[in-house]
Scaffold this motif. Structure first.
Motif, PDB file in Angstrom:
ATOM      1  N   HIS A  96       0.794  -1.240   0.000  1.00 33.96           N
ATOM      2  CA  HIS A  96       0.000   0.000   0.000  1.00 33.96           C
ATOM      3  C   HIS A  96       0.820   1.280   0.000  1.00 33.96           C
ATOM      4  CE1 HIS A  96      -3.505  -2.475   0.691  1.00 33.96           C
ATOM      5  NE2 HIS A  96      -3.006  -2.931   1.829  1.00 33.96           N
ATOM      6  N   ARG A  97       2.135   1.202   0.181  1.00 33.80           N
ATOM      7  CA  ARG A  97       2.898   2.431   0.328  1.00 33.80           C
ATOM      8  C   ARG A  97       3.928   2.568  -0.778  1.00 33.80           C
ATOM      9  NH1 ARG A  97       1.179   5.086   5.051  1.00 33.80           N
ATOM     10  NH2 ARG A  97       2.202   6.751   3.906  1.00 33.80           N
ATOM     11  N   ASP A  98       3.592   3.390  -1.761  1.00 35.88           N
ATOM     12  CA  ASP A  98       4.564   3.726  -2.805  1.00 35.88           C
ATOM     13  C   ASP A  98       5.054   5.157  -2.647  1.00 35.88           C
ATOM     14  OD1 ASP A  98       2.302   5.096  -3.500  1.00 35.88           O
ATOM     15  OD2 ASP A  98       2.110   4.224  -5.511  1.00 35.88           O
ATOM     16  N   ASP A  99       4.790   5.729  -1.451  1.00 39.03           N
ATOM     17  CA  ASP A  99       5.138   7.128  -1.204  1.00 39.03           C
ATOM     18  C   ASP A  99       6.236   7.275  -0.151  1.00 39.03           C
ATOM     19  OD1 ASP A  99       3.536   6.119   0.825  1.00 39.03           O
ATOM     20  OD2 ASP A  99       2.567   8.038   1.256  1.00 39.03           O
ATOM     21  N   ILE A 100       6.875   6.166   0.234  1.00 41.48           N
ATOM     22  CA  ILE A 100       7.888   6.190   1.290  1.00 41.48           C
ATOM     23  C   ILE A 100       9.279   6.189   0.676  1.00 41.48           C
ATOM     24  CG2 ILE A 100       8.843   4.959   3.286  1.00 41.48           C
ATOM     25  CD1 ILE A 100       6.103   6.170   3.803  1.00 41.48           C
ATOM     26  N   ASP A 101      10.145   7.074   1.175  1.00 43.06           N
ATOM     27  CA  ASP A 101      11.526   7.140   0.685  1.00 43.06           C
ATOM     28  C   ASP A 101      12.458   6.219   1.458  1.00 43.06           C
ATOM     29  OD1 ASP A 101      11.098   9.220  -1.281  1.00 43.06           O
ATOM     30  OD2 ASP A 101      10.873  10.608   0.399  1.00 43.06           O
ATOM     31  N   VAL A 102      12.268   6.129   2.770  1.00 46.76           N
ATOM     32  CA  VAL A 102      13.153   5.322   3.605  1.00 46.76           C
ATOM     33  C   VAL A 102      12.375   4.810   4.810  1.00 46.76           C
ATOM     34  CG1 VAL A 102      13.977   7.313   4.947  1.00 46.76           C
ATOM     35  CG2 VAL A 102      15.422   5.271   4.746  1.00 46.76           C
ATOM     36  N   VAL A 103      12.711   3.597   5.251  1.00 48.54           N
ATOM     37  CA  VAL A 103      12.108   3.001   6.444  1.00 48.54           C
ATOM     38  C   VAL A 103      13.142   3.033   7.557  1.00 48.54           C
ATOM     39  CG1 VAL A 103      11.104   0.923   7.469  1.00 48.54           C
ATOM     40  CG2 VAL A 103      10.616   1.497   5.071  1.00 48.54           C
ATOM     41  N   HIS A 104      12.766   3.615   8.702  1.00 47.85           N
ATOM     42  CA  HIS A 104      13.641   3.634   9.869  1.00 47.85           C
ATOM     43  C   HIS A 104      13.073   2.670  10.881  1.00 47.85           C
ATOM     44  CE1 HIS A 104      16.147   6.162  12.927  1.00 47.85           C
ATOM     45  NE2 HIS A 104      16.253   4.870  13.126  1.00 47.85           N
ATOM     46  N   SER A 116      13.428  -7.350   4.314  1.00 44.96           N
ATOM     47  CA  SER A 116      13.875  -6.070   3.743  1.00 44.96           C
ATOM     48  C   SER A 116      13.920  -6.092   2.213  1.00 44.96           C
ATOM     49  CB  SER A 116      15.243  -5.690   4.299  1.00 44.96           C
ATOM     50  OG  SER A 116      16.185  -6.730   4.089  1.00 44.96           O
ATOM     51  N   ARG A 117      14.283  -7.229   1.606  1.00 44.86           N
ATOM     52  CA  ARG A 117      14.299  -7.299   0.140  1.00 44.86           C
ATOM     53  C   ARG A 117      12.881  -7.247  -0.425  1.00 44.86           C
ATOM     54  NH1 ARG A 117      18.344 -10.747   1.741  1.00 44.86           N
ATOM     55  NH2 ARG A 117      20.437 -10.262   0.975  1.00 44.86           N
ATOM     56  N   ALA A 118      11.947  -7.890   0.271  1.00 45.41           N
ATOM     57  CA  ALA A 118      10.560  -7.878  -0.179  1.00 45.41           C
ATOM     58  C   ALA A 118       9.953  -6.483  -0.052  1.00 45.41           C
ATOM     59  CB  ALA A 118       9.739  -8.879   0.624  1.00 45.41           C
ATOM     60  N   ILE A 119      10.326  -5.782   1.014  1.00 49.37           N
ATOM     61  CA  ILE A 119       9.819  -4.407   1.175  1.00 49.37           C
ATOM     62  C   ILE A 119      10.306  -3.538   0.025  1.00 49.37           C
ATOM     63  CG2 ILE A 119       9.850  -2.349   2.646  1.00 49.37           C
ATOM     64  CD1 ILE A 119      10.294  -4.207   5.034  1.00 49.37           C
ATOM     65  N   GLY A 120      11.568  -3.712  -0.364  1.00 49.17           N
ATOM     66  CA  GLY A 120      12.113  -2.978  -1.506  1.00 49.17           C
ATOM     67  C   GLY A 120      12.389  -1.514  -1.247  1.00 49.17           C
ATOM     68  N   SER A 144      21.875  -6.444   2.032  1.00 49.04           N
ATOM     69  CA  SER A 144      23.228  -5.972   2.338  1.00 49.04           C
ATOM     70  C   SER A 144      23.369  -4.462   2.195  1.00 49.04           C
ATOM     71  CB  SER A 144      24.246  -6.670   1.432  1.00 49.04           C
ATOM     72  OG  SER A 144      23.982  -6.379   0.064  1.00 49.04           O
ATOM     73  N   ARG A 145      22.418  -3.817   1.546  1.00 51.81           N
ATOM     74  CA  ARG A 145      22.490  -2.362   1.373  1.00 51.81           C
ATOM     75  C   ARG A 145      21.931  -1.608   2.576  1.00 51.81           C
ATOM     76  NH1 ARG A 145      19.151  -2.160  -4.104  1.00 51.81           N
ATOM     77  NH2 ARG A 145      17.973  -3.663  -2.823  1.00 51.81           N
ATOM     78  N   ALA A 356      21.442   6.416  -1.402  1.00 48.01           N
ATOM     79  CA  ALA A 356      22.394   6.415  -2.513  1.00 48.01           C
ATOM     80  C   ALA A 356      22.818   5.008  -2.909  1.00 48.01           C
ATOM     81  CB  ALA A 356      23.624   7.237  -2.123  1.00 48.01           C
ATOM     82  N   ARG A 357      22.718   4.052  -1.973  1.00 52.01           N
ATOM     83  CA  ARG A 357      23.098   2.668  -2.262  1.00 52.01           C
ATOM     84  C   ARG A 357      21.966   1.874  -2.886  1.00 52.01           C
ATOM     85  NH1 ARG A 357      25.748   2.568   3.030  1.00 52.01           N
ATOM     86  NH2 ARG A 357      24.013   1.348   3.864  1.00 52.01           N
ATOM     87  N   TRP A 358      20.712   2.362  -2.777  1.00 56.30           N
ATOM     88  CA  TRP A 358      19.558   1.557  -3.197  1.00 56.30           C
ATOM     89  C   TRP A 358      19.280   1.690  -4.697  1.00 56.30           C
ATOM     90  CZ3 TRP A 358      18.885  -0.658   1.406  1.00 56.30           C
ATOM     91  CH2 TRP A 358      17.962  -1.694   1.498  1.00 56.30           C
TER      92      TRP A 358
END
Length: 358
Positions: A96-104, A116-120, A144-145, A356-358
């Motif tokens: 549902h969230r295509d508006d998120i830049d980063v997850v903390h 984490s890979r599935a979250i993308g 790993s990123r 920058a790594r993603w």
């Protein structure tokens, strides 16, 4: 930047805070918003909606069927609740969230790491505790990123399975929430009332030094409190309850000294910063990250001793020199080293580096 913050699942991010982790998450969200970021907070039911732009409540565990509830392999309830909460949060982020830049990620759970890979999405995880098996498994499966941050060097050193090592960003506290106080004659101890926090040691220190002591915090182990701590209470040792930040600030600010008496390797020691901001110095046992927080301008750190008796004597001997510190100096030092703006800026750097790594 649009930031999704994953908070703890067992306690709400709301006052009175259950512990330092909940207080930290609230402060982080507010600080990020003040720096013009959009914050979506995933948190337990009862969390304060005003700390974030958007509050997403973790789903609560549904009623199990009779057959499932009778399963001999049924996990303990807390484990099931956490699994359900974070599966719900991950479903939200993935579908549902295509508006998120980063997850903390500020949870203590393996699922945000393992998925984490599935979250993308770029992932930053702050480590608030020493490693335990489930969390290490999550780290092993993590993209790993992703980036990892520890709240102290002592804590980072415990996470030996991380490569490269976690960055270190000490917690910050909003100075305005803990204004300068006039001081007083007595002592304060604040934290969860559990054996590993050592409130009983603080009682012995205060009595040996001839000072009144106020105990503050939630009772995390009722059996221990009733058997080991309540019998120690009296006119000179009082339990003040679980207080809001404003009430804690008043308690710190009207004390001569704050005692920190951990029996375990404390990851950080937020109480020391909060006390010092009011001008009240801290006398602490130097376990874990506490020695990185308290320095000679904020109080005194005492090395762990071989026995409780020796520990109590050493702490009591350190009180007078700590109390003699100028209160303005104590506060200024805390502001210089543990400002909330510094913490938020450091996390911005980590977010951008991870992006920058993603």
């Amino acid at each position: 930047m649009r930031i999704a913050v994953l908070g703890p699942s067992r306690n709400p991010v709301a006052e009175p805070f259950a512990g330092g982790q909940e207080s930290y998450v609230a402060s982080l969200c507010v600080a990020l918003r003040e720096r013009r970021h959009h914050v979506t907070l995933y948190a337990a039911n009862g969390s304060d909606p005003t700390v974030a732009d958007e509050l997403m409540i973790y789903p609560q565990l549904p009623q199990l069927s009779e057959v499932a509830a009778l399963d001999s392999q049924l996990p303990e309830p807390g484990f099931l609740r956490d699994q359900h909460a974070f599966l719900g949060a991950l479903d939200s982020l993935i579908t549902h969230r295509d508006d998120i830049d980063v997850v903390h990620n500020n949870s203590l759970h393996h699922l945000p790491l393992a998925a984490s890979r599935a979250i993308g999405l770029p992932l930053v995880t702050t480590l608030h505790t020493p490693p335990f098996p489930w969390l290490e498994l999550g780290v092993a499966l993590c993209d790993s990123r992703a980036s990892f941050v520890a709240v102290s060097t002592a804590l980072a050193d415990q996470w030996t399975t991380l490569s490269p090592p976690a960055a270190v960003i000490p917690n910050g506290v909003a100075a305005g929430a803990f204004p300068t106080g006039p001081g007083g004659d007595g002592a304060v101890w604040a934290g969860r009332l559990v054996p590993e926090k050592g409130a009983d040691l603080a009682v012995r220190v205060a009595r040996q030094a001839g000072r009144r002591l106020r105990l503050i915090g939630p009772i995390g182990n009722h059996d221990w409190f009733e058997s080991s701590l309540r019998p120690l209470l009296g006119s000179d040792i009082t339990y003040e309850g679980h207080l809001t930040q404003a009430d804690m600030a008043r308690a710190f600010g009207t004390a001569a000294v704050t005692l920190m008496t951990p029996r375990w390797e404390e990851p950080f020691g937020l109480v020391a910063v909060e006390s010092a901001l009011t001008g009240t110095p801290v006398v602490a046992i130097g376990r874990g990250g506490v020695g990185e927080v308290v320095d000679q301008h904020m109080g005194a750190v005492v090395k762990p001793q071989r026995s409780d008796d020796e520990m109590v004597t050493a702490l009591a001997a350190a009180l007078d020199d700590a109390v003699a510190l100028p209160r303005a100096t104590v506060r200024a030092r805390a502001i210089a080293r543990f400002s909330i703006d510094r913490m938020a800026a450091d996390y911005e750097h980590i977010y951008n580096r991870t992006l920058a790594r993603w």
